[in-house]
Design a protein around this motif. Structure first.
Motif, mmCIF file in Angstrom:
data_model
loop_
_atom_site.group_PDB
_atom_site.id
_atom_site.type_symbol
_atom_site.label_atom_id
_atom_site.label_comp_id
_atom_site.label_asym_id
_atom_site.label_seq_id
_atom_site.Cartn_x
_atom_site.Cartn_y
_atom_site.Cartn_z
ATOM 1 N N GLU A 195 -0.133 -36.910 28.327
ATOM 2 C CA GLU A 195 -0.245 -35.325 28.115
ATOM 3 C C GLU A 195 0.773 -34.880 27.066
ATOM 4 O O GLU A 195 2.044 -35.153 27.150
ATOM 5 C CB GLU A 195 -0.179 -34.799 29.355
ATOM 6 N N GLY A 196 0.400 -33.972 26.137
ATOM 7 C CA GLY A 196 1.093 -33.616 25.248
ATOM 8 C C GLY A 196 1.779 -34.387 24.040
ATOM 9 O O GLY A 196 2.497 -33.835 23.186
ATOM 10 N N SER A 197 1.616 -35.697 24.198
ATOM 11 C CA SER A 197 2.057 -36.604 22.994
ATOM 12 C C SER A 197 1.430 -36.710 21.896
ATOM 13 O O SER A 197 1.819 -37.315 20.835
ATOM 14 C CB SER A 197 2.377 -37.919 23.922
ATOM 15 N N ASP A 198 0.177 -36.329 21.919
ATOM 16 C CA ASP A 198 -1.144 -36.562 20.875
ATOM 17 C C ASP A 198 -0.998 -38.137 20.315
ATOM 18 O O ASP A 198 -1.484 -38.484 19.272
ATOM 19 C CB ASP A 198 -0.539 -35.885 19.774
ATOM 20 N N LYS A 199 -0.623 -39.001 21.522
ATOM 21 C CA LYS A 199 -0.850 -40.600 21.006
ATOM 22 C C LYS A 199 -2.483 -40.708 21.444
ATOM 23 O O LYS A 199 -3.010 -40.049 21.912
ATOM 24 C CB LYS A 199 0.160 -41.292 22.209
ATOM 25 N N PRO A 200 -2.775 -42.049 20.601
ATOM 26 C CA PRO A 200 -4.202 -42.335 20.657
ATOM 27 C C PRO A 200 -4.334 -42.737 22.083
ATOM 28 O O PRO A 200 -3.815 -43.562 22.755
ATOM 29 C CB PRO A 200 -4.395 -43.297 19.715
ATOM 30 N N TYR A 201 -5.607 -42.302 22.617
ATOM 31 C CA TYR A 201 -6.316 -43.150 23.810
ATOM 32 C C TYR A 201 -7.706 -43.286 23.377
ATOM 33 O O TYR A 201 -8.708 -42.507 23.000
ATOM 34 C CB TYR A 201 -6.427 -42.156 24.976
ATOM 35 N N VAL A 202 -7.948 -44.882 23.471
ATOM 36 C CA VAL A 202 -9.328 -45.244 22.974
ATOM 37 C C VAL A 202 -10.025 -45.799 24.387
ATOM 38 O O VAL A 202 -9.673 -46.651 25.228
ATOM 39 C CB VAL A 202 -9.470 -46.432 21.984
ATOM 40 N N HIS A 203 -11.098 -45.191 24.756
ATOM 41 C CA HIS A 203 -11.982 -45.244 26.004
ATOM 42 C C HIS A 203 -13.152 -45.979 25.714
ATOM 43 O O HIS A 203 -13.871 -45.815 24.690
ATOM 44 C CB HIS A 203 -12.282 -43.833 26.548
ATOM 45 N N THR A 204 -13.614 -46.804 26.366
ATOM 46 C CA THR A 204 -14.851 -47.711 26.494
ATOM 47 C C THR A 204 -15.988 -47.090 27.019
ATOM 48 O O THR A 204 -15.801 -46.709 28.177
ATOM 49 C CB THR A 204 -14.699 -48.980 26.852
ATOM 50 N N GLY A 205 -17.068 -46.776 26.076
ATOM 51 C CA GLY A 205 -18.341 -46.151 26.567
ATOM 52 C C GLY A 205 -19.310 -47.252 26.758
ATOM 53 O O GLY A 205 -19.151 -48.364 26.859
ATOM 54 N N VAL A 213 -13.088 -37.034 28.399
ATOM 55 C CA VAL A 213 -12.214 -37.891 27.554
ATOM 56 C C VAL A 213 -12.067 -36.898 26.095
ATOM 57 O O VAL A 213 -11.203 -36.994 25.295
ATOM 58 C CB VAL A 213 -12.563 -39.062 27.397
ATOM 59 N N LEU A 214 -13.392 -36.654 25.648
ATOM 60 C CA LEU A 214 -13.583 -35.983 24.407
ATOM 61 C C LEU A 214 -12.894 -34.449 24.539
ATOM 62 O O LEU A 214 -12.427 -34.161 23.404
ATOM 63 C CB LEU A 214 -15.001 -36.140 24.029
ATOM 64 N N GLY A 215 -12.927 -33.741 25.681
ATOM 65 C CA GLY A 215 -12.143 -32.565 25.595
ATOM 66 C C GLY A 215 -11.084 -32.497 25.737
ATOM 67 O O GLY A 215 -10.314 -31.318 25.953
ATOM 68 N N ALA A 216 -10.238 -33.733 26.001
ATOM 69 C CA ALA A 216 -8.909 -33.562 26.235
ATOM 70 C C ALA A 216 -7.935 -32.921 25.110
ATOM 71 O O ALA A 216 -8.212 -33.010 24.149
ATOM 72 C CB ALA A 216 -8.408 -35.087 26.710
ATOM 73 N N SER A 217 -7.023 -32.217 25.612
ATOM 74 C CA SER A 217 -6.044 -31.729 24.718
ATOM 75 C C SER A 217 -4.496 -32.327 24.554
ATOM 76 O O SER A 217 -4.151 -32.835 25.999
ATOM 77 C CB SER A 217 -5.855 -30.446 25.103
ATOM 78 N N GLY A 218 -3.943 -32.632 23.844
ATOM 79 C CA GLY A 218 -2.795 -33.162 23.850
ATOM 80 C C GLY A 218 -2.563 -34.958 23.664
ATOM 81 O O GLY A 218 -1.419 -35.171 23.866
ATOM 82 N N VAL A 219 -3.856 -35.079 23.626
ATOM 83 C CA VAL A 219 -3.909 -36.721 23.582
ATOM 84 C C VAL A 219 -5.065 -36.914 22.469
ATOM 85 O O VAL A 219 -6.102 -35.905 22.430
ATOM 86 C CB VAL A 219 -4.646 -37.400 24.954
ATOM 87 N N LYS A 220 -4.926 -38.016 21.478
ATOM 88 C CA LYS A 220 -5.867 -38.193 20.431
ATOM 89 C C LYS A 220 -6.870 -39.259 20.956
ATOM 90 O O LYS A 220 -6.691 -40.337 20.824
ATOM 91 C CB LYS A 220 -5.094 -38.649 19.222
ATOM 92 N N THR A 221 -8.008 -38.739 21.563
ATOM 93 C CA THR A 221 -9.064 -39.200 22.124
ATOM 94 C C THR A 221 -10.197 -39.848 21.210
ATOM 95 O O THR A 221 -10.831 -39.145 20.468
ATOM 96 C CB THR A 221 -9.578 -38.683 23.509
ATOM 97 N N THR A 222 -10.619 -41.179 21.642
ATOM 98 C CA THR A 222 -11.781 -41.847 20.885
ATOM 99 C C THR A 222 -12.652 -42.438 21.899
ATOM 100 O O THR A 222 -11.867 -43.180 22.805
ATOM 101 C CB THR A 222 -11.481 -42.616 19.743
#
Length: 295
Positions: free
Chosen positions: A95-105, A138-147
């Protein structure tokens, strides 16, 4: 700091681990036992023995990481609660880091469609309907760069769903035939596991926050084509025979059966355009015909 990878000993995750280590990237992975830890450490990654349901552990590893790639899934009725728990813990750490998070759909959330793109409407079978609220979060998260990466039917190295085709029942009679999943007229959209792994790495490095990519090679064979290829490898001279929906349900269960009866085609072009992804692995038809799956 290292990339935190979940599912590193699984089919998709182990391919992502190989791709990351081939680039010399530092990786940390949670594994369930010492045997899996040795396998992960043999690649040069760091293994932590534990479980992904341990919120404190997952949150700490996420906090200490350069970002997270999540490929793990129990693949059963606990999948929704499992994914929710992982997302809770990872987001608490990132949270708040803007680091990437890649999630599997997964591609099945689109239902049957001859031209699936990231803008297609969702129409999931019962087996995967649980994914949608988690993916919306996941897509609506803020402070994290989600994909989100939504893989097609993943194959390669003798693993994945194609084993269901190669190991299908053989009909009785003078000339046995491999039984198809349904009529065989439905298409499966597919992706080679090593190509998919490269997409995960590209998404981690290059994708914008709140992005979504379908991981499909553009190869969309019919189940009949796949069955005929497997029947050649099995010494059945390519003989196949259709089955009814009721027979598929009896064989595979209603949930998985309905998912495999979906008629789906996709190109995965958005990932090529946006991220420079270049899938170039074998086709599933060629893999089955070559006997890569035990029949």
């Amino acid at each position: 700091m290292a990339i935190f990878l979940t599912g590193a000993s699984g089919f998709i995750g182990s391919a992502v681990l190989r791709a990351l280590r081939a680039q010399g990237r530092d990786v940390v992975a949670v594994v369930r036992d010492e045997a899996k830890a040795r396998d992960v450490e043999a690649t040069g990654a760091r293994a932590v023995v534990g479980t992904l349901t341990d919120r404190e552990l997952v949150e700490r590893l996420a906090l200490e990481s350069d970002g997270v790639i999540h490929t793990a899934s129990p693949g059963d009725e606990t999948s929704a609660a499992f994914d929710e728990g992982v997302v809770d813990a990872v987001f608490a750490g990132l949270e708040g880091s803007d680091k990437p998070y890649v999630h599997t759909g997964g591609i099945w959330v689109y239902g049957s469609s001859a031209e699936i793109t990231e803008r297609s409407p969702f129409d999931p079978p019962a087996l995967t309907a649980w994914r949608l609220p988690i993916e919306e979060r996941v897509l609506g998260a803020s402070g994290v760069k989600t994909t989100i990466v939504a893989p097609a039917v993943v194959f390669g190295h003798g693993g994945g769903l194609p084993n269901v085709i190669a190991q299908a029942p053989r009909g009785s009679g003078v000339a046995p035939a491999l039984q198809l999943i349904g009529s065989g007229e439905q298409h499966w959209t597919t992706v080679f596991v090593d190509d998919l792994a490269e997409l995960y790495v590209l998404a981690f490095d290059l994708a914008d926050g709140g992005s979504y990519y379908i991981g499909a090679s553009g190869q969309n064979p019919t189940v009949r084509e796949l069955g005929e290829a497997a029947a050649v490898a099995a010494g059945l001279d390519g003989r196949v025979e259709p089955t009814t929906t009721a027979e598929v349900h009896e064989w595979l269960g209603e949930g998985l059966g309905d998912a495999l009866l979906l008629d789906q085609q996709a190109t995965g072009s958005a990932a090529r355009i946006d991220l420079g992804w270049e899938p170039n692995g074998p086709t599933l038809v060629d893999d089955l015909r070559a006997g890569a799956y035990a029949g």
